[in-house]
Design a protein around this motif. Sequence first.
Motif, PDB file in Angstrom:
ATOM      1  N   PHE A 197      64.644 -28.360 -24.019  1.00  0.00           N
ATOM      2  CA  PHE A 197      64.431 -27.241 -24.922  1.00  0.00           C
ATOM      3  C   PHE A 197      63.086 -26.588 -24.602  1.00  0.00           C
ATOM      4  O   PHE A 197      62.144 -27.245 -24.139  1.00  0.00           O
ATOM      5  CB  PHE A 197      64.415 -27.701 -26.376  1.00  0.00           C
ATOM      6  CG  PHE A 197      65.779 -27.876 -26.980  1.00  0.00           C
ATOM      7  CD1 PHE A 197      66.708 -26.833 -26.962  1.00  0.00           C
ATOM      8  CD2 PHE A 197      66.138 -29.065 -27.579  1.00  0.00           C
ATOM      9  CE1 PHE A 197      67.966 -26.988 -27.524  1.00  0.00           C
ATOM     10  CE2 PHE A 197      67.391 -29.232 -28.142  1.00  0.00           C
ATOM     11  CZ  PHE A 197      68.311 -28.186 -28.118  1.00  0.00           C
ATOM     12  N   SER A 198      63.003 -25.274 -24.886  1.00  0.00           N
ATOM     13  CA  SER A 198      61.749 -24.544 -24.720  1.00  0.00           C
ATOM     14  C   SER A 198      61.632 -23.486 -25.809  1.00  0.00           C
ATOM     15  O   SER A 198      62.645 -22.950 -26.276  1.00  0.00           O
ATOM     16  CB  SER A 198      61.688 -23.870 -23.354  1.00  0.00           C
ATOM     17  OG  SER A 198      60.492 -23.108 -23.214  1.00  0.00           O
ATOM     18  N   LEU A 216      62.229 -18.571 -31.790  1.00  0.00           N
ATOM     19  CA  LEU A 216      63.240 -18.537 -30.740  1.00  0.00           C
ATOM     20  C   LEU A 216      63.167 -19.809 -29.903  1.00  0.00           C
ATOM     21  O   LEU A 216      62.107 -20.179 -29.399  1.00  0.00           O
ATOM     22  CB  LEU A 216      63.033 -17.317 -29.845  1.00  0.00           C
ATOM     23  CG  LEU A 216      64.037 -17.170 -28.694  1.00  0.00           C
ATOM     24  CD1 LEU A 216      65.457 -16.986 -29.225  1.00  0.00           C
ATOM     25  CD2 LEU A 216      63.652 -16.004 -27.792  1.00  0.00           C
ATOM     26  N   ARG A 217      64.308 -20.467 -29.761  1.00  0.00           N
ATOM     27  CA  ARG A 217      64.399 -21.659 -28.925  1.00  0.00           C
ATOM     28  C   ARG A 217      65.588 -21.518 -27.978  1.00  0.00           C
ATOM     29  O   ARG A 217      66.588 -20.913 -28.323  1.00  0.00           O
ATOM     30  CB  ARG A 217      64.580 -22.917 -29.789  1.00  0.00           C
ATOM     31  CG  ARG A 217      64.587 -24.209 -28.971  1.00  0.00           C
ATOM     32  CD  ARG A 217      64.736 -25.433 -29.858  1.00  0.00           C
ATOM     33  NE  ARG A 217      66.098 -25.601 -30.359  1.00  0.00           N
ATOM     34  CZ  ARG A 217      66.512 -26.652 -31.071  1.00  0.00           C
ATOM     35  NH1 ARG A 217      65.640 -27.603 -31.397  1.00  0.00           N
ATOM     36  NH2 ARG A 217      67.759 -26.742 -31.485  1.00  0.00           N
ATOM     37  N   TYR A 218      65.459 -22.078 -26.802  1.00  0.00           N
ATOM     38  CA  TYR A 218      66.562 -22.070 -25.850  1.00  0.00           C
ATOM     39  C   TYR A 218      66.508 -23.350 -25.039  1.00  0.00           C
ATOM     40  O   TYR A 218      65.555 -24.128 -25.121  1.00  0.00           O
ATOM     41  CB  TYR A 218      66.493 -20.840 -24.935  1.00  0.00           C
ATOM     42  CG  TYR A 218      65.296 -20.817 -24.002  1.00  0.00           C
ATOM     43  CD1 TYR A 218      65.381 -21.302 -22.695  1.00  0.00           C
ATOM     44  CD2 TYR A 218      64.063 -20.317 -24.431  1.00  0.00           C
ATOM     45  CE1 TYR A 218      64.291 -21.286 -21.847  1.00  0.00           C
ATOM     46  CE2 TYR A 218      62.968 -20.296 -23.591  1.00  0.00           C
ATOM     47  CZ  TYR A 218      63.091 -20.773 -22.297  1.00  0.00           C
ATOM     48  OH  TYR A 218      61.994 -20.771 -21.454  1.00  0.00           O
ATOM     49  N   ARG A 219      67.548 -23.559 -24.253  1.00  0.00           N
ATOM     50  CA  ARG A 219      67.576 -24.714 -23.364  1.00  0.00           C
ATOM     51  C   ARG A 219      67.459 -24.223 -21.927  1.00  0.00           C
ATOM     52  O   ARG A 219      68.020 -23.195 -21.565  1.00  0.00           O
ATOM     53  CB  ARG A 219      68.878 -25.505 -23.542  1.00  0.00           C
ATOM     54  CG  ARG A 219      68.828 -26.885 -22.896  1.00  0.00           C
ATOM     55  CD  ARG A 219      70.158 -27.620 -23.080  1.00  0.00           C
ATOM     56  NE  ARG A 219      70.432 -27.948 -24.460  1.00  0.00           N
ATOM     57  CZ  ARG A 219      69.974 -29.049 -25.066  1.00  0.00           C
ATOM     58  NH1 ARG A 219      69.175 -29.881 -24.407  1.00  0.00           N
ATOM     59  NH2 ARG A 219      70.280 -29.301 -26.314  1.00  0.00           N
ATOM     60  N   ARG A 220      66.695 -24.935 -21.129  1.00  0.00           N
ATOM     61  CA  ARG A 220      66.540 -24.568 -19.724  1.00  0.00           C
ATOM     62  C   ARG A 220      67.873 -24.767 -19.000  1.00  0.00           C
ATOM     63  O   ARG A 220      68.369 -25.882 -18.878  1.00  0.00           O
ATOM     64  CB  ARG A 220      65.474 -25.437 -19.050  1.00  0.00           C
ATOM     65  CG  ARG A 220      64.059 -25.186 -19.552  1.00  0.00           C
ATOM     66  CD  ARG A 220      63.472 -23.935 -18.933  1.00  0.00           C
ATOM     67  NE  ARG A 220      62.068 -23.764 -19.299  1.00  0.00           N
ATOM     68  CZ  ARG A 220      61.293 -22.793 -18.822  1.00  0.00           C
ATOM     69  NH1 ARG A 220      61.786 -21.921 -17.969  1.00  0.00           N
ATOM     70  NH2 ARG A 220      60.036 -22.691 -19.209  1.00  0.00           N
ATOM     71  N   GLY A 221      68.460 -23.681 -18.534  1.00  0.00           N
ATOM     72  CA  GLY A 221      69.760 -23.743 -17.885  1.00  0.00           C
ATOM     73  C   GLY A 221      69.712 -24.332 -16.489  1.00  0.00           C
ATOM     74  O   GLY A 221      68.673 -24.316 -15.823  1.00  0.00           O
ATOM     75  N   LYS A 222      70.844 -24.818 -16.029  1.00  0.00           N
ATOM     76  CA  LYS A 222      70.929 -25.455 -14.712  1.00  0.00           C
ATOM     77  C   LYS A 222      70.735 -24.471 -13.568  1.00  0.00           C
ATOM     78  O   LYS A 222      70.434 -24.870 -12.444  1.00  0.00           O
ATOM     79  CB  LYS A 222      72.267 -26.165 -14.565  1.00  0.00           C
ATOM     80  CG  LYS A 222      72.432 -27.369 -15.485  1.00  0.00           C
ATOM     81  CD  LYS A 222      73.756 -28.069 -15.250  1.00  0.00           C
ATOM     82  CE  LYS A 222      73.892 -29.288 -16.161  1.00  0.00           C
ATOM     83  NZ  LYS A 222      75.183 -29.992 -15.956  1.00  0.00           N
TER      84      LYS A 222
END
Length: 216
Positions: free
Chosen positions: A88-89, A71-77
């Motif tokens: 990315f995290s 699972l990967r996601y991007r740190r949202g604003k």
Amino acid sequence: MPTEERVLCFERKLLEELGVFQGLSLETDKYLPVVTSPAKILYLNRSAAELDKRYKQLIPYVLILCGDRILRYRRGKKGQETRLHGLFSIGIGGHISEEDNGLFSTGIGYHESMRRELIEEVDVDAEKDAVVAVINDDSTEVGYVHFGVVHIMYVADETIASGRSGIAEPEFIPITEAVKDLSAYESWSRFCLENLEMLLSKAAASGLTIPERVMG
């Protein structure tokens, strides 16, 4: 006015007494019993803790895998930690708040806190997990005041839903793709991806069942 969140911390001098390391350490048995001891922990207002370098905030950091995908996601604003926006995290988790006071009296309590954070961040069908490492990164302002506990967790399918605005574009991607451009990740995720095979091996040694196609 809402009450400010108070988060779990320990004094940095404890880490210095045990031995400061930079990056990732597999010596969980050395560090965790000390920094999670009920006699050693305390709760501070989060806004103060983020700026006070005398303390470390304890953060569960869960790597979620399904087969050979992670699972990967991007740190949202809209996430609270502005210093990580856009990166990315692969780590899911967050601060342990004072409402969880007393969690460290048993191992079950710590996992309850970790799983609460997991459900708040992404809605997944969590199965068994293994604690495999701790993270310390004093090279950045945000890293200096946090201390990570790395978990490996497997899920049966890729059904996920973002539970917080700070989690953007969550998706499972092949591990081979995840490791291609490490410069796009926050530092904790880079440490984990650089040592992923070692982390998975430790998880397997602890009794966590590793899907064959992951280790292959």
